[in-house]
Write a protein that holds these residues in place. Sequence first.
Motif, short mmCIF file in Angstrom:
data_model
loop_
_atom_site.label_atom_id
_atom_site.label_comp_id
_atom_site.label_asym_id
_atom_site.label_seq_id
_atom_site.Cartn_x
_atom_site.Cartn_y
_atom_site.Cartn_z
N PRO A 19 0.65 -1.20 0.16
CA PRO A 19 0.10 -0.20 0.26
C PRO A 19 1.27 1.62 -0.13
CG PRO A 19 -1.32 -2.03 1.91
CD PRO A 19 0.60 -2.58 1.35
N SER A 20 1.92 1.27 0.91
CA SER A 20 3.54 2.48 0.60
C SER A 20 3.71 2.50 -0.38
CB SER A 20 4.03 2.11 1.64
OG SER A 20 4.80 2.77 2.09
N VAL A 21 3.63 1.56 -1.41
CA VAL A 21 4.28 1.57 -2.67
C VAL A 21 3.63 1.88 -2.98
CG1 VAL A 21 5.49 0.30 -4.72
CG2 VAL A 21 6.80 -0.02 -2.06
N GLN A 22 2.25 1.64 -3.33
CA GLN A 22 1.18 2.23 -3.99
C GLN A 22 1.00 3.77 -4.13
OE1 GLN A 22 -0.07 0.09 -6.92
NE2 GLN A 22 -0.49 1.80 -7.30
N ARG A 23 1.30 3.77 -3.06
CA ARG A 23 0.83 5.85 -2.93
C ARG A 23 2.11 6.26 -3.62
NH1 ARG A 23 -1.54 4.17 1.97
NH2 ARG A 23 0.87 4.64 2.98
N THR A 24 3.26 5.96 -3.86
CA THR A 24 3.96 6.55 -4.05
C THR A 24 3.55 6.34 -5.84
OG1 THR A 24 5.62 5.92 -2.41
CG2 THR A 24 6.79 6.50 -4.24
N LEU A 25 3.86 5.34 -6.00
CA LEU A 25 3.49 5.55 -7.45
C LEU A 25 2.37 6.84 -7.87
CD1 LEU A 25 3.52 0.72 -7.85
CD2 LEU A 25 5.31 2.98 -8.74
N ASP A 26 1.59 5.82 -7.44
CA ASP A 26 0.04 7.12 -7.43
C ASP A 26 0.69 8.27 -8.24
OD1 ASP A 26 -1.02 4.64 -8.40
OD2 ASP A 26 -2.17 5.15 -6.15
N ASP A 27 1.67 9.12 -6.80
CA ASP A 27 1.74 10.25 -6.83
C ASP A 27 3.00 11.15 -6.96
OD1 ASP A 27 -0.85 9.78 -4.32
OD2 ASP A 27 0.59 9.85 -2.88
N GLN A 28 3.79 10.10 -7.17
CA GLN A 28 5.18 10.37 -7.79
C GLN A 28 5.45 9.74 -8.94
OE1 GLN A 28 8.05 10.03 -4.90
NE2 GLN A 28 6.60 10.39 -3.38
N PHE A 29 4.36 8.96 -9.64
CA PHE A 29 5.07 8.75 -11.08
C PHE A 29 4.78 9.33 -12.13
CE2 PHE A 29 7.89 5.89 -8.37
CZ PHE A 29 7.99 4.97 -8.56
N PRO A 30 4.77 8.83 -12.77
CA PRO A 30 4.36 9.22 -14.70
C PRO A 30 3.57 8.04 -14.40
CG PRO A 30 6.42 8.21 -15.44
CD PRO A 30 6.34 8.84 -13.80
N ALA A 31 1.72 9.48 -15.63
CA ALA A 31 1.42 8.91 -15.98
C ALA A 31 1.84 7.35 -16.94
CB ALA A 31 -0.16 9.52 -16.42
N GLY A 32 0.65 6.49 -17.09
CA GLY A 32 1.26 5.41 -18.15
C GLY A 32 3.06 4.72 -17.11
N PHE A 33 3.13 4.79 -16.60
CA PHE A 33 4.85 4.46 -16.43
C PHE A 33 4.27 2.92 -16.26
CE2 PHE A 33 7.74 2.25 -13.24
CZ PHE A 33 9.38 2.79 -14.25
N PRO A 34 5.68 2.32 -17.29
CA PRO A 34 4.68 0.72 -17.40
C PRO A 34 5.34 -0.42 -16.47
CG PRO A 34 7.13 0.91 -18.72
CD PRO A 34 6.62 2.37 -18.10
N LEU A 35 4.55 -0.64 -15.52
CA LEU A 35 4.96 -1.99 -14.50
C LEU A 35 4.02 -3.26 -14.69
CD1 LEU A 35 7.11 -2.38 -11.49
CD2 LEU A 35 4.09 -1.46 -10.51
N ASP A 36 5.08 -4.38 -14.71
CA ASP A 36 4.40 -5.69 -14.94
C ASP A 36 4.46 -6.10 -13.76
OD1 ASP A 36 4.55 -5.90 -18.14
OD2 ASP A 36 6.16 -5.28 -16.96
N ALA A 37 5.15 -5.95 -12.32
CA ALA A 37 5.50 -6.77 -10.91
C ALA A 37 5.71 -5.58 -10.25
CB ALA A 37 6.19 -8.08 -11.32
N MET A 38 5.18 -6.95 -9.17
CA MET A 38 5.85 -5.33 -7.74
C MET A 38 6.30 -6.39 -6.81
SD MET A 38 2.96 -2.99 -7.35
CE MET A 38 3.65 -2.30 -5.76
N ILE A 39 7.97 -5.97 -6.10
CA ILE A 39 8.52 -6.93 -5.25
C ILE A 39 8.20 -6.54 -4.31
CG2 ILE A 39 10.02 -8.43 -3.88
CD1 ILE A 39 11.05 -8.95 -7.04
N THR A 40 7.66 -6.44 -2.77
CA THR A 40 7.42 -5.73 -1.51
C THR A 40 7.28 -5.80 -0.03
OG1 THR A 40 4.76 -5.28 -1.83
CG2 THR A 40 5.90 -4.20 -2.95
N ALA A 41 7.85 -5.36 0.96
CA ALA A 41 7.84 -5.87 2.04
C ALA A 41 8.90 -6.20 2.35
CB ALA A 41 6.35 -5.98 2.65
#
Length: 249
Positions: free
Chosen positions: A57-79
């Motif tokens: 959830p914390s990473v997703q907020r950063t992706l939503d708030d700080q990354f440009p629209a359309g940034f390509p992301l296929d996967a996430m490793i978190t925590a």
Amino acid sequence: MSAKDDTKNTLDTTSVLISDVDDTLTGDDAALQRLSDALRSQRTRLLVSVNSSRPAPSVQRTLDDQFPAGFPLDAMITAMGTEVRINGTPVAAWSKRFEGWPRDKIEQVVLSLGHRAHDAEFQTPYKASFAVEGAEALLEVTKALENAGLPCRLIASGKDDLDILPPGAGKDHATLFLAEQLGAGKQGFVVAGDSANDLAMFRVAPRAIAVGNARAELIDAMPRETSYHARAKHAAGVHEGLKHYRLFP
């Protein structure tokens, strides 16, 4: 300081970029936009994942708030490598292997030594994070957990950040797992980072990029033959590293 420049690094099949977030991709909005555009131009050849010590959830907020629209992301490793998502869906088989880990007992031991737990948003069922400053304090925590017979892996970074994980978890193990899941195997991926908590994935990666603003704790310890220290900082450094490894035309 750079990895050996080998023509075998040329991208000829699908590869995967697995990058830390904070101060690796973030820190320069214009550079991140340029990297995003470059990655989007290679969508059929280069998949993208982030790999963060913070929970999803914390990473997703950063992706939503700080990354440009359309940034390509296929996967996430978190925590810190205890959570894996592909195309937004949690990979249950990964987290399931940590079931039964005695997190509460581990937390009790560390708190009893007088150390402060990080804020709740940075805690998960399979990651316990604390502020533990200095080598002596870290050794005390390590010995206390060993004496209590509690299975865990300790990862220290920065001035006082300590993440405690189940054995078999970590940015390195999760990176290898994800690379296999995405069809890249053990040789078809490149990692990027800036701090000591990225060191584990540097040690298992065939190619690694330390951004120009990377801390000495990473630069001094990363494998020389497979690591490239970029001159540019933040996302521009990742971009530079991908060019070095010929992952962009």
